[in-house]
Design a protein around this motif. Structure first.
Motif, PDB file in Angstrom:
ATOM      1  N   THR A 127       2.638  -4.848  12.268  1.00  0.00           N
ATOM      2  CA  THR A 127       3.150  -3.553  11.797  1.00  0.00           C
ATOM      3  C   THR A 127       2.102  -2.469  11.932  1.00  0.00           C
ATOM      4  N   ALA A 128       0.896  -2.755  11.448  1.00  0.00           N
ATOM      5  CA  ALA A 128      -0.176  -1.760  11.482  1.00  0.00           C
ATOM      6  C   ALA A 128      -0.566  -1.417  12.914  1.00  0.00           C
TER       7      ALA A 128
ATOM      8  N   ALA B 288       0.662   6.972   7.792  1.00  0.00           N
ATOM      9  CA  ALA B 288       1.767   6.421   8.575  1.00  0.00           C
ATOM     10  C   ALA B 288       2.341   5.163   7.926  1.00  0.00           C
ATOM     11  N   LEU B 289       1.526   4.488   7.123  1.00  0.00           N
ATOM     12  CA  LEU B 289       1.995   3.306   6.384  1.00  0.00           C
ATOM     13  C   LEU B 289       2.684   3.686   5.078  1.00  0.00           C
ATOM     14  N   GLY B 290       2.717   4.973   4.776  1.00  0.00           N
ATOM     15  CA  GLY B 290       3.386   5.432   3.562  1.00  0.00           C
ATOM     16  C   GLY B 290       2.475   5.623   2.372  1.00  0.00           C
TER      17      GLY B 290
ATOM     18  N   LEU C 254       0.826  -1.213   0.000  1.00  0.00           N
ATOM     19  CA  LEU C 254       0.000   0.000   0.000  1.00  0.00           C
ATOM     20  C   LEU C 254       0.861   1.264   0.000  1.00  0.00           C
ATOM     21  N   GLU C 255       2.129   1.124   0.333  1.00  0.00           N
ATOM     22  CA  GLU C 255       3.022   2.285   0.366  1.00  0.00           C
ATOM     23  C   GLU C 255       3.079   2.953  -1.008  1.00  0.00           C
ATOM     24  N   GLY C 256       2.915   4.263  -1.010  1.00  0.00           N
ATOM     25  CA  GLY C 256       2.981   5.039  -2.245  1.00  0.00           C
ATOM     26  C   GLY C 256       1.684   5.099  -3.022  1.00  0.00           C
TER      27      GLY C 256
ATOM     28  N   VAL D   3      -0.748   6.967  15.589  1.00  0.00           N
ATOM     29  CA  VAL D   3      -2.091   7.426  15.230  1.00  0.00           C
ATOM     30  C   VAL D   3      -2.912   7.829  16.456  1.00  0.00           C
ATOM     31  N   LEU D   4      -2.934   6.988  17.470  1.00  0.00           N
ATOM     32  CA  LEU D   4      -3.720   7.310  18.661  1.00  0.00           C
ATOM     33  C   LEU D   4      -3.164   8.523  19.429  1.00  0.00           C
TER      34      LEU D   4
END
Length: 345
Positions: free
Chosen positions: A305-306, A178-180, A160-162, A314-315
């Motif tokens: 990772t997530a 945050a995951l890119g 999912l990055e990019g 995130v929190l």
């Protein structure tokens, strides 16, 4: 004389009944999706009138049928434009970021744990709706978990990055960034065109919602990881209207929403996900037409990772944006119930 007296008594009885009858103006969630068709519509058209012996009825429509934005539903509800509003809580986070704390991605991976999360958040949500929207929360029902549809080849979360991805809510957008990935804000109804034209590479929504809306026609890969949480739909009533009702009507409405709307929606949520994935991918039993999306099963490493990004980035970001004591209150309620703690300064 006896006949006249009887007619007078009947007239008084009918007038009294008419005076106590309530017809509520109700605005439901998306008209074409299963939550409205299977639960909201039967509830307001049939179950609530039956439970009240016809004393409480509804004039029901939905926000899309009215042509109004989902984010305006609770705002208009608070202004008294209608009596009851039902829509995704995430649609209203622009009015208060604190509301994002109702539906945090990746904490609940099944319906039972999602119910625990929502129930523990109710004191927070009740305060938000009272203070921000002049409304009383009657119930919270789930969409199935918000999963990832991609019109691009993916094999894991790192792919999912990019990519440009439509987020189902603000916290989901923060997680994607945050995951890119690049989080893109697009309304649900605009997603098929955006996927087809390459405006976005992927989009997050419930598996059943994506199936009903034909996202399988414009996407190739499905990753059933709850990056968008469960997208709870809040049912709320205008507080002024609520205060005008009798205590008996209030008690009946709350009890009936819980037993005949909330409860059945939650009971079918978990099986609905498995069925929806089967229908989208052709793998498993499907009561409707099977599609042939490629199923991408998230690995333990993907979840790890997530989840780490959620808790560490995130929190805390949400707690800071919400301000006040919301992070502390979340830790004491939702966090305690789900064994997740926001690191606070």
């Amino acid at each position: 004389m006896k006949i006249k007296s009887s007619l007078l008594a009947l007239t008084v009885a009918l007038t009294s009944t008419a005076a106590t009858a309530e017809e509520l103006a109700v605005v439901g969630s998306w008209s074409g999706l299963p939550l409205h068709k299977q639960y909201e519509k039967p509830f307001w058209d049939e179950k609530m009138p039956a439970a009240s012996d016809g004393g409480i009825t509804a004039n029901l429509t939905t926000h899309d049928q009215m042509g109004i934005n989902g984010g305006d539903v609770f705002r208009m509800l608070g202004q008294g434009v209608f009596d009851v509003g039902m829509t995704v809580a995430d649609y209203a986070v622009s009015d208060t970021p604190a509301l994002e704390g109702l539906d945090v991605p990746l904490i609940a991976i099944d319906a039972a744990s999602a119910k625990v999360m929502v129930d523990s958040a109710r004191p927070l949500i009740d305060d938000i709706y009272k203070d921000v929207f002049n409304a009383k929360v009657l119930g919270v029902a789930p969409y199935p978990p918000q999963v990832v549809f991609c019109n691009a080849e993916i094999a894991s979360l790192s792919d999912l990055e990019g990519k440009k991805i439509r987020a189902s809510g603000r916290m989901t957008g923060k997680l994607l960034e945050a995951l890119g990935a690049e989080a893109v804000s697009i309304s649900f109804g605009e997603v098929p065109g955006a996927l087809q034209k390459g405006v976005v590479d992927c989009a997050v929504t419930g598996a059943g919602s994506g199936y009903s809306a034909g996202w399988w026609e414009v996407s190739t890969h499905l990753m059933p990881i709850p990056l968008g949480g469960w997208d709870p739909v809040v049912t709320a009533i205008n507080l002024d209207k609520w205060d005008s009702l009798s205590a008996e009507d209030q008690a009946l409405i709350e009890a009936t929403v819980k037993s005949d709307l909330e409860k059945p929606a939650w009971e079918t949520a978990q099986n609905a996900l498995a069925t929806d994935v089967a229908c989208l991918t052709g793998n498993g039993d499907c009561p409707s037409d099977k599609r042939n999306m490629t199923l991408v099963e998230p690995s333990e490493a993907d979840f790890s990772t997530a989840r780490e990004i959620l808790v560490s980035k995130v929190l805390p970001d949400w707690s800071e944006r919400s301000g006040g004591s919301w992070g502390k209150r979340w830790n004491e309620t939702v966090g305690k119930a789900t064994n997740v703690e926001i690191p606070l300064n």
